[in-house]
Design a protein around this motif. Structure first.
Motif, PDB file in Angstrom:
ATOM      1  N   GLU A   1     104.518  34.562  91.571  1.00 37.08           N
ATOM      2  CA  GLU A   1     103.658  34.952  92.312  1.00 37.08           C
ATOM      3  C   GLU A   1     103.632  36.426  92.845  1.00 37.08           C
ATOM      4  N   ARG A   2     102.631  37.218  92.021  1.00 34.77           N
ATOM      5  CA  ARG A   2     102.848  38.690  92.315  1.00 34.77           C
ATOM      6  C   ARG A   2     101.967  39.099  93.021  1.00 34.77           C
ATOM      7  N   ILE A   3     101.753  40.659  93.705  1.00 39.16           N
ATOM      8  CA  ILE A   3     101.646  41.844  94.539  1.00 39.16           C
ATOM      9  C   ILE A   3     100.420  42.296  93.226  1.00 39.16           C
ATOM     10  N   TYR A   4      99.169  42.342  94.032  1.00 36.87           N
ATOM     11  CA  TYR A   4      98.042  43.030  93.510  1.00 36.87           C
ATOM     12  C   TYR A   4      97.309  43.692  94.502  1.00 36.87           C
ATOM     13  N   ASN A   5      97.388  44.908  94.454  1.00 35.29           N
ATOM     14  CA  ASN A   5      96.266  46.334  95.925  1.00 35.29           C
ATOM     15  C   ASN A   5      97.413  45.074  96.820  1.00 35.29           C
ATOM     16  N   ASP A   6      98.253  45.163  97.447  1.00 37.23           N
ATOM     17  CA  ASP A   6      98.771  44.506  98.548  1.00 37.23           C
ATOM     18  C   ASP A   6      98.334  43.064  98.527  1.00 37.23           C
ATOM     19  N   GLN A   7      97.493  42.207  97.670  1.00 37.14           N
ATOM     20  CA  GLN A   7      97.785  41.185  97.695  1.00 37.14           C
ATOM     21  C   GLN A   7      98.482  40.854  97.238  1.00 37.14           C
ATOM     22  N   LYS A   8      99.505  39.016  97.687  1.00 33.76           N
ATOM     23  CA  LYS A   8      99.972  38.024  96.825  1.00 33.76           C
ATOM     24  C   LYS A   8      99.265  37.035  96.055  1.00 33.76           C
ATOM     25  N   LEU A   9      99.127  37.207  94.859  1.00 36.51           N
ATOM     26  CA  LEU A   9      97.926  36.271  93.849  1.00 36.51           C
ATOM     27  C   LEU A   9      99.256  35.163  93.170  1.00 36.51           C
ATOM     28  N   LYS A  10      98.534  34.242  92.880  1.00 33.03           N
ATOM     29  CA  LYS A  10      99.671  32.943  92.119  1.00 33.03           C
ATOM     30  C   LYS A  10      99.092  33.410  90.591  1.00 33.03           C
ATOM     31  N   LYS A  11      99.883  33.055  89.643  1.00 33.22           N
ATOM     32  CA  LYS A  11      99.701  33.603  88.148  1.00 33.22           C
ATOM     33  C   LYS A  11     100.306  32.565  87.646  1.00 33.22           C
ATOM     34  N   ILE A  12     100.260  32.588  86.227  1.00 29.26           N
ATOM     35  CA  ILE A  12     101.012  31.758  85.283  1.00 29.26           C
ATOM     36  C   ILE A  12     101.971  32.644  84.188  1.00 29.26           C
ATOM     37  N   ARG A  13     102.937  32.476  84.278  1.00 29.59           N
ATOM     38  CA  ARG A  13     103.491  32.611  83.467  1.00 29.59           C
ATOM     39  C   ARG A  13     104.397  32.466  82.437  1.00 29.59           C
ATOM     40  N   PHE A  14     103.953  32.906  81.050  1.00 31.41           N
ATOM     41  CA  PHE A  14     104.268  32.341  80.258  1.00 31.41           C
ATOM     42  C   PHE A  14     105.483  32.801  79.093  1.00 31.41           C
ATOM     43  N   ILE A  15     106.339  32.912  78.828  1.00 32.05           N
ATOM     44  CA  ILE A  15     107.039  33.247  77.314  1.00 32.05           C
ATOM     45  C   ILE A  15     106.604  33.394  75.923  1.00 32.05           C
ATOM     46  N   ALA A  16     106.816  34.369  75.597  1.00 32.67           N
ATOM     47  CA  ALA A  16     105.889  34.639  73.772  1.00 32.67           C
ATOM     48  C   ALA A  16     106.772  35.872  73.440  1.00 32.67           C
ATOM     49  N   ILE A  17     105.974  36.265  72.129  1.00 38.46           N
ATOM     50  CA  ILE A  17     106.387  37.340  71.486  1.00 38.46           C
ATOM     51  C   ILE A  17     105.588  37.768  71.069  1.00 38.46           C
ATOM     52  N   ASP A  18     105.612  38.738  71.015  1.00 38.74           N
ATOM     53  CA  ASP A  18     104.682  40.012  70.927  1.00 38.74           C
ATOM     54  C   ASP A  18     104.637  40.436  69.249  1.00 38.74           C
ATOM     55  N   LEU A  19     104.349  39.375  68.548  1.00 38.78           N
ATOM     56  CA  LEU A  19     104.165  39.916  67.193  1.00 38.78           C
ATOM     57  C   LEU A  19     103.333  41.041  66.456  1.00 38.78           C
ATOM     58  N   GLU A  20     103.398  41.832  67.376  1.00 41.62           N
ATOM     59  CA  GLU A  20     102.973  43.035  66.912  1.00 41.62           C
ATOM     60  C   GLU A  20     104.216  44.537  67.853  1.00 41.62           C
ATOM     61  N   SER A  21     104.618  43.735  68.340  1.00 43.13           N
ATOM     62  CA  SER A  21     105.664  44.777  68.751  1.00 43.13           C
ATOM     63  C   SER A  21     106.548  45.281  67.584  1.00 43.13           C
ATOM     64  N   GLY A  22     106.941  44.262  66.600  1.00 45.65           N
ATOM     65  CA  GLY A  22     107.951  45.080  65.899  1.00 45.65           C
ATOM     66  C   GLY A  22     109.571  43.984  66.612  1.00 45.65           C
ATOM     67  N   SER A  23     109.609  43.503  67.727  1.00 47.27           N
ATOM     68  CA  SER A  23     110.659  43.546  68.079  1.00 47.27           C
ATOM     69  C   SER A  23     110.112  41.438  68.440  1.00 47.27           C
ATOM     70  N   ASN A  24     111.403  40.613  68.101  1.00 46.13           N
ATOM     71  CA  ASN A  24     111.459  38.792  68.498  1.00 46.13           C
ATOM     72  C   ASN A  24     111.846  38.947  69.402  1.00 46.13           C
ATOM     73  N   ALA A  25     111.491  39.613  70.701  1.00 41.48           N
ATOM     74  CA  ALA A  25     111.973  39.340  72.033  1.00 41.48           C
ATOM     75  C   ALA A  25     111.401  38.324  72.734  1.00 41.48           C
ATOM     76  N   ASP A  26     112.215  37.497  73.331  1.00 43.18           N
ATOM     77  CA  ASP A  26     110.892  36.941  74.320  1.00 43.18           C
ATOM     78  C   ASP A  26     110.440  38.534  75.202  1.00 43.18           C
ATOM     79  N   LYS A  27     109.285  37.709  75.698  1.00 47.47           N
ATOM     80  CA  LYS A  27     108.793  38.535  76.689  1.00 47.47           C
ATOM     81  C   LYS A  27     107.612  37.731  77.716  1.00 47.47           C
ATOM     82  N   ILE A  28     107.472  37.933  78.694  1.00 48.59           N
ATOM     83  CA  ILE A  28     107.128  37.677  79.756  1.00 48.59           C
ATOM     84  C   ILE A  28     105.462  37.808  79.915  1.00 48.59           C
ATOM     85  N   PHE A  29     104.623  36.903  80.000  1.00 48.69           N
ATOM     86  CA  PHE A  29     102.501  37.311  80.140  1.00 48.69           C
ATOM     87  C   PHE A  29     101.909  36.352  81.026  1.00 48.69           C
TER      88      PHE A  29
END
Length: 117
Positions: free
Chosen positions: A47-75
């Motif tokens: 659940e994420r808050i957007y404009n004071d409303q609770k919204l359901k989102k799907i959370r993926f774990i990914a690596i941003d290959l353009e960032s120069g970091s191999n860290a796991d990030k949230i998408f």
């Protein structure tokens, strides 16, 4: 005095530093990023808050290959985008170019396969 090109290069470098230190992947409207999805790390509904409303989102774990970091990030994406991304992952594609179109509730992330992924 810095030239316009030098100013833009400095801004670009600062953006890379800020993006690399964030735990979230964000894509500007009209922008694209190359992501390596890690479904083995879990895909969950949050659940994420957007404009004071609770919204359901799907959370993926990914690596941003353009960032120069191999860290796991949230998408986090909406369900329409998640269905498109999941279809590509189920077909064996984990490296995807993600394009963002729209903004706010009309945001859609379009995945495209990238060879070698």
């Amino acid at each position: 005095m810095l030239s316009e090109q030098e100013v833009n290069n400095n801004i670009s470098e600062i953006e890379k530093i800020l993006n690399a230190s964030s735990q979230y992947i964000s894509i500007e409207s009209g922008g694209k990023k190359l992501l390596q999805f890690l479904p083995e790390r879990g895909i969950v509904e949050v659940e994420r808050i957007y404009n004071d409303q609770k919204l359901k989102k799907i959370r993926f774990i990914a690596i941003d290959l353009e960032s120069g970091s191999n860290a796991d990030k949230i998408f986090d994406v909406g369900k329409r985008s998640a269905r498109l991304i999941l279809a590509k992952i189920k077909a064996g594609n984990r490296k995807l170019r993600i394009e963002r179109i729209g903004s706010g509730k009309d945001t859609l992330y379009i995945p495209t396969e990238v060879s070698g992924g």
